[in-house]
Design a protein around this motif. Structure first.
Motif, mmCIF file in Angstrom:
data_model
loop_
_atom_site.group_PDB
_atom_site.id
_atom_site.type_symbol
_atom_site.label_atom_id
_atom_site.label_comp_id
_atom_site.label_asym_id
_atom_site.label_seq_id
_atom_site.Cartn_x
_atom_site.Cartn_y
_atom_site.Cartn_z
ATOM 1 N N LEU A 1 -10.642 -2.396 1.706
ATOM 2 C CA LEU A 1 -10.187 -1.471 0.612
ATOM 3 C C LEU A 1 -11.153 -1.610 -0.355
ATOM 4 O O LEU A 1 -11.550 -2.503 -0.813
ATOM 5 N N LEU B 1 0.724 -1.010 -0.024
ATOM 6 C CA LEU B 1 0.048 0.096 0.176
ATOM 7 C C LEU B 1 0.780 1.290 0.145
ATOM 8 O O LEU B 1 0.924 1.898 0.835
ATOM 9 N N TRP C 1 -9.071 6.180 -3.292
ATOM 10 C CA TRP C 1 -8.388 5.036 -3.421
ATOM 11 C C TRP C 1 -7.298 4.778 -4.475
ATOM 12 O O TRP C 1 -6.399 3.808 -4.238
#
Length: 285
Positions: free
Chosen positions: A281, A111, A165
């Protein structure tokens, strides 16, 4: 109906399910769920030797599969390697007489932003995530065409292009959305052949090694569900009519509710926190 028995129990008896990354976590849970039906499970993963921090190998899962009532074929496979994937699929078909389903579970996660992602890590995520979906489907297609109810299921999220995102970790998002885009395209490409292609993603965070080491640490387990929630949902998809359910971006909780599951507390890593779970997510609610 609970997390170990659903309406379709028995649907995968004698079927051969090829699962990548099945030596631990969600892949292992899917393997054991299908094994309870008497399915043939191909455990295709890199983990042949025990890891000091990550329990589970292709051989330990093979023992669990056999104990659960299935037949196991443990194969050490790097999903980035075309010849290894080709050989594993051939071995699976030779051993069990065909292949009925492919589950693309192997994954790589980081990430990190574009600036913070080293090229090697970027390539790793694209190769293990989106490219492997293409590669396994491309090589498994001749076997799936011969199956009575063939499925390809990839563990990837619904497409969500909101900046929140994409901005923080675009390289990972690209690799996971790539899995979904390929799956949606293949659903149309293979529709006439009767091969179902779907994606599946958890509504909440699932307690896996990826969460512990790559996302937020083990403390996030308190807000997570256990891998069987994804396994039970995957089972519902794999046991469905391939011509009736294809081209869908599915969420585990919705799939299980459709199957009649009403109580999800047993899936929670900590049942006392079952009402305080973290949304996964790429999902907005």
């Amino acid at each position: 109906m609970n997390d170990t028995q659903t309406a379709n129990s028995g649907a995968l008896e004698g079927k051969t399910v090829f699962i990548t990354g099945a030596s631990r976590g969600i892949g292992r849970a899917i393997a054991l769920k299908c094994a309870h039906d008497g399915a043939n499970i191909v455990i295709a993963a890199k983990s042949a030797e025990p890891h000091p921090k990550l329990p589970g190998t292709i051989f330990s899962v093979a023992e669990e599969v056999e104990a659960a009532g299935g037949k196991a074929l443990p194969l050490q496979v790097d999903v980035r390697d075309e010849e290894q994937v080709r050989a594993a699929l051939e071995k699976a078909a030779q051993t069990f007489g065909g292949i009925d389903a492919v589950v693309n579970n192997a994954g790589a996660i980081s990430l990190t932003s574009v600036e913070a992602t080293p090229p090697k890590r970027y390539d790793l995520m694209q190769d293990i995530n989106s490219r492997a979906v293409y590669l396994t489907a491309h090589l498994a297609l001749p076997y799936l065409r011969e199956a009575a109810n063939p499925h390809i299921l990839s563990l990837s999220p619904p497409i969500n292009l909101q900046p929140k995102w994409l901005g923080p970790f675009a390289p990972y998002a690209l690799s996971k959305f790539g899995m979904t885009i390929l799956s949606m395209g293949m659903a149309e490409e293979f529709r006439e052949a009767g091969i179902a292609v779907n994606t599946l993603w958890p509504q909440t965070i699932v307690a896996t090694a990826a969460i512990e080491f790559a996302v937020g640490g083990r403390e996030l387990f308190e807000q997570s569900r256990k891998p069987p929630v994804m396994a039970d949902a995957a089972y519902e998809v794999l046991s469905s009519d391939a011509r009736a359910l294809t081209g869908q971006q599915l969420i585990d909780e919705a799939v299980l509710k459709q199957a009649g599951v009403t109580d999800f507390r047993g899936y929670a890593h900590n049942p006392d926190n079952a009402d305080k779970l973290a949304i996964d997510l790429f999902l907005d609610e």
